[in-house]
Design a protein around this motif. Sequence first.
Motif, mmCIF file in Angstrom:
data_model
loop_
_atom_site.group_PDB
_atom_site.id
_atom_site.type_symbol
_atom_site.label_atom_id
_atom_site.label_comp_id
_atom_site.label_asym_id
_atom_site.label_seq_id
_atom_site.Cartn_x
_atom_site.Cartn_y
_atom_site.Cartn_z
ATOM 1 N N ARG A 188 -15.458 10.213 -0.178
ATOM 2 C CA ARG A 188 -15.005 9.762 -1.506
ATOM 3 C C ARG A 188 -13.478 9.773 -1.593
ATOM 4 O O ARG A 188 -12.859 8.834 -2.102
ATOM 5 N N GLU A 212 -6.325 2.886 -3.258
ATOM 6 C CA GLU A 212 -4.986 3.032 -3.865
ATOM 7 C C GLU A 212 -3.903 2.384 -3.021
ATOM 8 O O GLU A 212 -2.994 1.755 -3.536
ATOM 9 N N SER A 236 -11.039 6.400 -1.988
ATOM 10 C CA SER A 236 -10.095 6.264 -3.105
ATOM 11 C C SER A 236 -8.667 6.098 -2.601
ATOM 12 O O SER A 236 -7.886 5.321 -3.161
#
Length: 72
Positions: A61, A69, A65
């Motif tokens: 996870r 980003e 992310s």
Amino acid sequence: MEFKEKCNKYYKEALYMLKMLRDYNVNHGEPDMIDSLRLSLNLNYACYLYEVDSKKKKAIRILKSQIQEALD
């Protein structure tokens, strides 16, 4: 305190300090840029979670992310 607890504590402290630095920069009109230190720390933390702490779902996870980003 055992090794894993210390690692988690220090990673979280470092991530918190980087978040505070990022918030400070954004609040003072500086651009919100992906910096190599924040990306490196998060990726290193994800590797630690995956390999040492056996928290594979959390590690994946974080990786997802951070990649998202970096691409945005």
